[in-house]
Design an enzyme around this catalytic site. Structure first.
Site, PDB file in Angstrom:
ATOM      1  N   ILE A  51       0.837  -1.203   0.000  1.00 33.66           N
ATOM      2  CA  ILE A  51       0.000   0.000   0.000  1.00 33.66           C
ATOM      3  C   ILE A  51       0.871   1.251   0.000  1.00 33.66           C
ATOM      4  CG2 ILE A  51      -1.737   1.290   1.316  1.00 33.66           C
ATOM      5  CD1 ILE A  51      -2.704  -1.480   2.390  1.00 33.66           C
TER       6      ILE A  51
ATOM      7  N   ALA B 104       3.884   1.658   7.929  1.00 33.52           N
ATOM      8  CA  ALA B 104       4.776   0.575   8.356  1.00 33.52           C
ATOM      9  C   ALA B 104       4.096  -0.267   9.427  1.00 33.52           C
ATOM     10  CB  ALA B 104       6.079   1.145   8.901  1.00 33.52           C
TER      11      ALA B 104
ATOM     12  N   TYR C 253      -2.520  -9.198  15.773  1.00 37.51           N
ATOM     13  CA  TYR C 253      -2.413  -8.112  14.789  1.00 37.51           C
ATOM     14  C   TYR C 253      -3.510  -7.073  15.025  1.00 37.51           C
ATOM     15  CZ  TYR C 253      -3.087  -5.816  10.252  1.00 37.51           C
ATOM     16  OH  TYR C 253      -3.272  -4.886   9.248  1.00 37.51           O
TER      17      TYR C 253
HETATM   18  N1  LIG Z   1      -3.291  -5.098   2.980  1.00 41.09           N
HETATM   19  C1  LIG Z   1      -4.455  -4.939   3.611  1.00 41.09           C
HETATM   20  O1  LIG Z   1      -5.481  -5.497   3.212  1.00 41.09           O
HETATM   21  C2  LIG Z   1      -4.549  -4.032   4.820  1.00 41.09           C
HETATM   22  C3  LIG Z   1      -5.792  -3.915   5.449  1.00 41.09           C
HETATM   23  C4  LIG Z   1      -5.898  -3.092   6.551  1.00 41.09           C
HETATM   24  C5  LIG Z   1      -4.800  -2.364   7.005  1.00 41.09           C
HETATM   25  N2  LIG Z   1      -3.603  -2.505   6.386  1.00 41.09           N
HETATM   26  C6  LIG Z   1      -2.469  -1.695   6.893  1.00 41.09           C
HETATM   27  O2  LIG Z   1      -1.842  -1.044   5.812  1.00 41.09           O
HETATM   28  C7  LIG Z   1      -0.457  -0.853   6.108  1.00 41.09           C
HETATM   29  C8  LIG Z   1       0.388  -1.331   4.934  1.00 41.09           C
HETATM   30  O3  LIG Z   1       0.179  -2.745   4.750  1.00 41.09           O
HETATM   31  P1  LIG Z   1       0.590  -3.524   3.419  1.00 41.09           P
HETATM   32  O4  LIG Z   1      -0.536  -4.414   3.071  1.00 41.09           O
HETATM   33  O5  LIG Z   1       1.093  -2.561   2.403  1.00 41.09           O
HETATM   34  O6  LIG Z   1       1.766  -4.455   3.985  1.00 41.09           O
HETATM   35  P2  LIG Z   1       3.283  -4.634   3.463  1.00 41.09           P
HETATM   36  O7  LIG Z   1       3.875  -5.685   4.307  1.00 41.09           O
HETATM   37  O8  LIG Z   1       3.324  -4.774   1.989  1.00 41.09           O
HETATM   38  O9  LIG Z   1       3.915  -3.220   3.829  1.00 41.09           O
HETATM   39  C9  LIG Z   1       4.319  -2.863   5.130  1.00 41.09           C
HETATM   40  C10 LIG Z   1       5.717  -2.263   5.014  1.00 41.09           C
HETATM   41  O10 LIG Z   1       6.098  -1.808   6.319  1.00 41.09           O
HETATM   42  C11 LIG Z   1       7.464  -2.129   6.499  1.00 41.09           C
HETATM   43  N3  LIG Z   1       7.709  -2.228   7.946  1.00 41.09           N
HETATM   44  C12 LIG Z   1       7.144  -3.091   8.823  1.00 41.09           C
HETATM   45  N4  LIG Z   1       7.641  -2.893  10.064  1.00 41.09           N
HETATM   46  C13 LIG Z   1       8.513  -1.872   9.967  1.00 41.09           C
HETATM   47  C14 LIG Z   1       9.343  -1.199  10.897  1.00 41.09           C
HETATM   48  N5  LIG Z   1       9.387  -1.577  12.183  1.00 41.09           N
HETATM   49  N6  LIG Z   1      10.096  -0.154  10.461  1.00 41.09           N
HETATM   50  C15 LIG Z   1      10.065   0.216   9.155  1.00 41.09           C
HETATM   51  N7  LIG Z   1       9.321  -0.404   8.221  1.00 41.09           N
HETATM   52  C16 LIG Z   1       8.545  -1.440   8.628  1.00 41.09           C
HETATM   53  C17 LIG Z   1       7.666  -3.457   5.763  1.00 41.09           C
HETATM   54  O11 LIG Z   1       9.020  -3.675   5.417  1.00 41.09           O
HETATM   55  C18 LIG Z   1       6.764  -3.269   4.555  1.00 41.09           C
HETATM   56  O12 LIG Z   1       7.467  -2.753   3.447  1.00 41.09           O
HETATM   57  C19 LIG Z   1      -0.203  -1.603   7.424  1.00 41.09           C
HETATM   58  O13 LIG Z   1      -0.200  -0.642   8.467  1.00 41.09           O
HETATM   59  C20 LIG Z   1      -1.387  -2.526   7.554  1.00 41.09           C
HETATM   60  O14 LIG Z   1      -1.686  -2.798   8.910  1.00 41.09           O
HETATM   61  C21 LIG Z   1      -3.444  -3.318   5.295  1.00 41.09           C
END
Ligand SMILES: NC(=O)c1ccc[n+]([C@@H]2O[C@H](COP(=O)([O-])OP(=O)(O)OC[C@H]3O[C@@H](n4cnc5c(N)ncnc54)[C@H](O)[C@@H]3O)[C@@H](O)[C@H]2O)c1
Ligand SMILES: [Zn+2]
Length: 360
Positions: free
Chosen positions: A12, A82, A185
């Site tokens: 995202i 993140a 989570y």
């Molecule tokens: N994908 C979904 O359907 C969904 C739904 C609801 C909420 N979210 C939220 O959206 C956000 C992005 O999720 P995504 O699906 O893109 O996941 P993703 O895993 O593709 O992206 C998350 C990124 O955060 C980075 N990251 C994690 N911990 C970190 C840290 N301690 N320091 C620096 N970087 C860190 C990871 O390396 C990764 O690149 C998250 O907060 C997630 O909770 C996603």
């Protein structure tokens, strides 16, 4: 506007970076490139989907004060994506989830307070609601407890009325519903919101949490214990295997396209500038049209040219049966409009590249 996008190398976050850059803003990425998201050898975004050239990318952890302080230099607002996502492998993952998601958010917020950065958009999640909203024919709106293992083993997937045991009718959850996280989570995502709200009160900051529904689209990570269901199905199809649909496939969700989530972030960043200091607001972020997991599997399989999904009756204990959001507030108050409908989005996703993991 210079915007720090934490998690900006993720699924995202990278879409938000592209949207902000094309809107004339200057995104800066801070991402630890977690192995759980990117594989042990680092990032491997899908080849057709690179970050725009010239985007400053800091490889570092939001839990690290000095890294955060450096990343915040000259920044006008933060878009905090993140996080460790998904259900994980087992409870042993809990400290890592809490560390990345909650300690990381606290370090980021403390850094923002020190640097005088006041505007925050937080990636929230529908998981904070637990089992969405239900109505009993006799008792009206009720909150079913966690589903019992015995019920799930017997194929009884629908939650029942806690008062009379009747089958319930799922409804749309609004933002004022109480938090009810059902797994680690989810608990960390709810805690992130509480931390952000406390930060606004203590510092006069302004924050919006966008509670994303099930996000899908190009660049989604491949199937890992940390990925979403759309990615499991898409990865199975890519291997020539049938998508395996858990429970009876009747679980209701709202699938929202990643580009629409990115535009919601852009809209929220702009709206923050009009807000009073010390305010926190949450907005459900979904397409507005619920679908079942079974429908999603069938749409993907059809667009991919098969094989057809199989319904397995398996379940995961941390999963909820139905959760669908009412996302009207985001449209009405912030003027957001999702552009990609379910059919069109799933057709694109059926053949789009997933984010390659360097270890596969
Ligand atoms: N994908 C979904 O359907 C969904 C739904 C609801 C909420 N979210 C939220 O959206 C956000 C992005 O999720 P995504 O699906 O893109 O996941 P993703 O895993 O593709 O992206 C998350 C990124 O955060 C980075 N990251 C994690 N911990 C970190 C840290 N301690 N320091 C620096 N970087 C860190 C990871 O390396 C990764 O690149 C998250 O907060 C997630 O909770 C996603
Ligand atoms: Zn009842």
């Amino acid at each position: 506007m210079r915007v720090l996008v934490t998690g900006g190398a993720g699924f995202i976050g990278s879409s938000i970076v592209r949207t902000l850059a094309s809107g004339g803003h200057e995104p800066v990425v801070l991402d630890a490139l977690l192995p759980s998201a990117h594989g042990p050898a680092g990032p491997g975004r899908s080849v057709d989907d690179p970050l725009p050239s010239g985007v400053r990318t800091i490889v570092g952890d939001v839990r690290d004060r000095d890294t955060v302080a450096g990343a915040l230099a000259g920044v006008d607002a933060v878009c905090h994506q993140a996080a460790m996502v998904g259900l994980g492998k087992d409870f042993a993952d809990a400290p890592e989830y809490v560390g990345c998601n909650d300690l990381g958010t606290a370090v980021l917020l403390a850094g923002m307070a020190a640097a005088g950065v006041r505007d925050l958009v937080l990636a929230g999640s529908m998981v904070v609601y637990g089992e969405g909203r239900y109505d009993c024919p006799r008792h009206g709106a009720v909150r079913p407890g966690p589903r019992a293992v015995a019920d799930l083993d017997a194929g009884q997937f629908e939650p029942r009325c806690p008062a009379c045991g009747a089958e319930l009718v799922p409804g749309l959850v609004t933002e004022d519903a109480a938090g009810d996280p059902r797994n680690v989570y989810a608990a960390t995502k709810l805690a992130q919101e509480h931390l952000a709200a406390a930060w606004t009160r203590a510092t006069g900051g302004r924050a919006v949490a966008l509670r994303y529904h099930n996000v899908y689209g190009p660049g989604m990570p491949r199937d890992t214990p940390y990925a979403g269901v759309a990615s499991f199905f898409r990865s199975a199809l890519a291997r020539g295997e049938a998508p395996r649909v858990f429970e009876d496939g009747g679980q209701r969700r709202d699938f929202v396209h990643v580009r629409d989530v990115a535009s919601a972030n852009a809209v929220a960043l702009a709206a923050l500038r009009e807000r009073e200091p010390g305010t926190f607001d949450a907005y459900n972020t979904g397409s507005g049209t619920p679908h079942t997991i079974g429908e999603m599997a069938r749409a993907l399989a059809a667009a991919h040219g098969g094989p057809a999904p199989v319904v397995t009756g398996e379940y995961r204990l941390g999963d909820v049966r139905h959760v669908t959001a009412d996302s009207r507030r985001l449209r009405d108050e912030l003027g957001w409009k999702p552009e990609t409908d379910f059919g069109e989005g799933m057709r694109e996703f059926a053949t789009a590249l997933l984010r390659a993991r360097a270890d596969r």
